[in-house]
Design a protein around this motif. Structure first.
Motif, PDB file in Angstrom:
ATOM      1  N   PRO A  43      52.505  27.494 -27.082  1.00 13.53           N
ATOM      2  CA  PRO A  43      52.509  26.876 -25.884  1.00 13.53           C
ATOM      3  C   PRO A  43      51.262  26.952 -25.024  1.00 13.53           C
ATOM      4  O   PRO A  43      50.610  27.996 -25.023  1.00 13.53           O
ATOM      5  CB  PRO A  43      53.842  26.932 -25.126  1.00 13.53           C
ATOM      6  CG  PRO A  43      54.777  27.206 -25.889  1.00 13.53           C
ATOM      7  CD  PRO A  43      53.922  28.213 -26.990  1.00 13.53           C
ATOM      8  N   LYS A  44      50.702  26.021 -24.382  1.00 17.68           N
ATOM      9  CA  LYS A  44      49.488  26.281 -23.551  1.00 17.68           C
ATOM     10  C   LYS A  44      49.647  25.648 -21.990  1.00 17.68           C
ATOM     11  O   LYS A  44      50.096  24.449 -22.144  1.00 17.68           O
ATOM     12  CB  LYS A  44      48.302  25.365 -24.158  1.00 17.68           C
ATOM     13  CG  LYS A  44      46.785  25.481 -23.244  1.00 17.68           C
ATOM     14  CD  LYS A  44      45.827  24.607 -24.159  1.00 17.68           C
ATOM     15  CE  LYS A  44      44.633  24.739 -23.196  1.00 17.68           C
ATOM     16  NZ  LYS A  44      44.974  23.911 -21.841  1.00 17.68           N
TER      17      LYS A  44
ATOM     18  N   GLU B   5      49.792  40.061 -29.637  1.00 14.03           N
ATOM     19  CA  GLU B   5      49.704  39.781 -31.077  1.00 14.03           C
ATOM     20  C   GLU B   5      51.336  40.041 -31.576  1.00 14.03           C
ATOM     21  O   GLU B   5      51.808  40.992 -31.343  1.00 14.03           O
ATOM     22  CB  GLU B   5      48.635  40.917 -31.536  1.00 14.03           C
ATOM     23  CG  GLU B   5      47.462  40.449 -31.487  1.00 14.03           C
ATOM     24  CD  GLU B   5      46.745  39.568 -32.267  1.00 14.03           C
ATOM     25  OE1 GLU B   5      45.421  39.145 -31.958  1.00 14.03           O
ATOM     26  OE2 GLU B   5      47.287  38.977 -33.061  1.00 14.03           O
ATOM     27  N   GLN B   6      51.831  39.108 -32.264  1.00 14.21           N
ATOM     28  CA  GLN B   6      52.906  39.183 -33.200  1.00 14.21           C
ATOM     29  C   GLN B   6      52.819  39.564 -34.537  1.00 14.21           C
ATOM     30  O   GLN B   6      51.969  39.169 -35.206  1.00 14.21           O
ATOM     31  CB  GLN B   6      53.858  38.050 -32.957  1.00 14.21           C
ATOM     32  CG  GLN B   6      54.289  37.766 -31.338  1.00 14.21           C
ATOM     33  CD  GLN B   6      55.249  36.690 -31.538  1.00 14.21           C
ATOM     34  OE1 GLN B   6      55.229  35.638 -30.593  1.00 14.21           O
ATOM     35  NE2 GLN B   6      56.492  36.633 -31.985  1.00 14.21           N
ATOM     36  N   CYS B  87      56.887  36.034 -28.256  1.00 17.80           N
ATOM     37  CA  CYS B  87      56.897  36.956 -27.217  1.00 17.80           C
ATOM     38  C   CYS B  87      55.650  36.445 -26.305  1.00 17.80           C
ATOM     39  O   CYS B  87      54.641  35.607 -26.682  1.00 17.80           O
ATOM     40  CB  CYS B  87      56.028  38.140 -28.036  1.00 17.80           C
ATOM     41  SG  CYS B  87      55.572  39.643 -26.957  1.00 17.80           S
ATOM     42  N   ALA B  88      55.944  36.655 -24.988  1.00 20.66           N
ATOM     43  CA  ALA B  88      55.113  36.237 -24.007  1.00 20.66           C
ATOM     44  C   ALA B  88      55.130  37.186 -22.678  1.00 20.66           C
ATOM     45  O   ALA B  88      55.914  37.747 -22.707  1.00 20.66           O
ATOM     46  CB  ALA B  88      55.514  34.789 -23.433  1.00 20.66           C
ATOM     47  N   ILE B  89      53.926  37.262 -22.285  1.00 22.17           N
ATOM     48  CA  ILE B  89      53.844  38.246 -21.090  1.00 22.17           C
ATOM     49  C   ILE B  89      53.356  37.674 -19.826  1.00 22.17           C
ATOM     50  O   ILE B  89      52.640  36.571 -19.868  1.00 22.17           O
ATOM     51  CB  ILE B  89      52.713  39.298 -21.380  1.00 22.17           C
ATOM     52  CG1 ILE B  89      51.242  38.569 -21.823  1.00 22.17           C
ATOM     53  CG2 ILE B  89      53.049  40.263 -22.555  1.00 22.17           C
ATOM     54  CD1 ILE B  89      50.103  39.707 -21.746  1.00 22.17           C
ATOM     55  N   ASN B  90      53.870  38.457 -18.887  1.00 21.18           N
ATOM     56  CA  ASN B  90      53.503  37.994 -17.362  1.00 21.18           C
ATOM     57  C   ASN B  90      52.378  38.888 -16.903  1.00 21.18           C
ATOM     58  O   ASN B  90      52.389  39.922 -17.033  1.00 21.18           O
ATOM     59  CB  ASN B  90      54.681  37.898 -16.351  1.00 21.18           C
ATOM     60  CG  ASN B  90      55.465  36.748 -16.496  1.00 21.18           C
ATOM     61  OD1 ASN B  90      56.393  36.923 -16.765  1.00 21.18           O
ATOM     62  ND2 ASN B  90      54.930  35.800 -15.562  1.00 21.18           N
ATOM     63  N   VAL B  97      51.534  34.144 -20.986  1.00 23.57           N
ATOM     64  CA  VAL B  97      50.479  34.325 -22.071  1.00 23.57           C
ATOM     65  C   VAL B  97      51.422  34.315 -23.140  1.00 23.57           C
ATOM     66  O   VAL B  97      51.988  35.512 -23.649  1.00 23.57           O
ATOM     67  CB  VAL B  97      49.563  35.362 -22.049  1.00 23.57           C
ATOM     68  CG1 VAL B  97      48.505  35.340 -23.078  1.00 23.57           C
ATOM     69  CG2 VAL B  97      48.908  35.408 -20.524  1.00 23.57           C
ATOM     70  N   PHE B  98      51.258  33.542 -24.154  1.00 17.76           N
ATOM     71  CA  PHE B  98      52.179  33.384 -25.535  1.00 17.76           C
ATOM     72  C   PHE B  98      51.331  33.940 -26.693  1.00 17.76           C
ATOM     73  O   PHE B  98      50.394  33.887 -26.876  1.00 17.76           O
ATOM     74  CB  PHE B  98      52.359  32.207 -25.810  1.00 17.76           C
ATOM     75  CG  PHE B  98      53.334  31.387 -24.641  1.00 17.76           C
ATOM     76  CD1 PHE B  98      52.779  30.865 -23.479  1.00 17.76           C
ATOM     77  CD2 PHE B  98      54.707  31.391 -24.852  1.00 17.76           C
ATOM     78  CE1 PHE B  98      53.537  29.932 -22.516  1.00 17.76           C
ATOM     79  CE2 PHE B  98      55.466  30.651 -23.813  1.00 17.76           C
ATOM     80  CZ  PHE B  98      54.773  30.034 -22.901  1.00 17.76           C
TER      81      PHE B  98
END
Lengths: 114, 108
Positions: A43-44, B5-6, B87-90, B97-98
């Motif tokens: 997703p963006k 990176e996953q 996985c996504a970060i704040n 950010v995914f």
């Protein structure tokens, strides 16, 4: 149950014909987000609202606009859809405005541009 | 290079197997999220982590802040666990950010 609702789930539009996607939430969250997700991509983020404050991402095309008339509703307007705008559009909400918080996603609207 | 990176990108396993999905990131974060997306469906938030470990049912998420690494584990995997795990970060503020996601398929 409190939730994030998106309508319609599937939208077909013609090249260049304006389209509006809708998101509503019963969570009473301050922050609402719109994401674009193309096939097999992450997703963006397009933009988000903190209450009535609109925050546009730097690389979001001018073709995309948003409105948040009240806490519960947020709309995504695509003024002149192109073939490259075909994607899943995800709405999300979070409670906390200025810190990391869980985001609650709607089911998405899949947009097809003919 | 992506900030998140996953690995692996795709994973196929048999029902009952123990599953591990890895996430590495390159910037300072305030939180890391694990999300699940079923085909054609919306995204469900599984965990939000800033340190240590969290468990929910058969799902376990761990994070090592010093090593900038997180793992998602699924015990006793089931075909209904088949989905894309993201996985996504704040980075301080609310923007996520995914990663590119890991497509998991569990065969009966």
């Amino acid at each position: 149950d409190a939730m994030v609702i998106q309508n319609p789930r599937y939208q077909v539009t013609q090249f260049g014909k304006p389209v509006t996607l809708s998101c509503s939430q019963t969570l009473n969250h301050n922050v609402m987000y719109w994401y674009q997700q193309k096939s097999s991509q992450a997703p963006k983020l397009l933009f988000h609202y903190y209450d009535k404050d609109f925050n546009n991402e730097a690389d979001t095309p001018d073709n995309f606009q948003s409105r948040r008339p009240n806490t519960s509703f947020c709309f995504l307007d695509i003024r002149s859809p192109g073939l490259g705008d075909a994607a899943m559009y995800l709405c999300a909400t979070s409670k906390q405005p200025r810190s990391a918080d869980t985001q609650y996603f709607g089911p998405g609207t899949r947009l097809t541009v003919l | 290079k992506n900030e998140v990176e996953q690995s692996p990108q795709n994973l196929t396993a048999q029902e009952g197997e123990f599953i591990t999905i890895n996430c590495s990131y390159s910037v300072g974060i305030s939180a890391l999220h694990w999300l699940q997306q079923h085909p054609g469906g919306g995204i469900v938030s599984l965990f939000m982590l800033s340190s240590g470990k969290k468990k929910h049912g058969r799902l376990i998420a761990t994070i090592n802040i010093q090593e900038k690494h997180s793992s998602l584990h699924i015990t006793a995997s089931h075909p209904r666990d088949s989905a894309v795990y993201i996985c996504a970060i704040n980075q301080g503020a609310q923007k996520l950010v995914f990663g590119q996601g890991t497509r998991l398929t569990i065969n009966p």
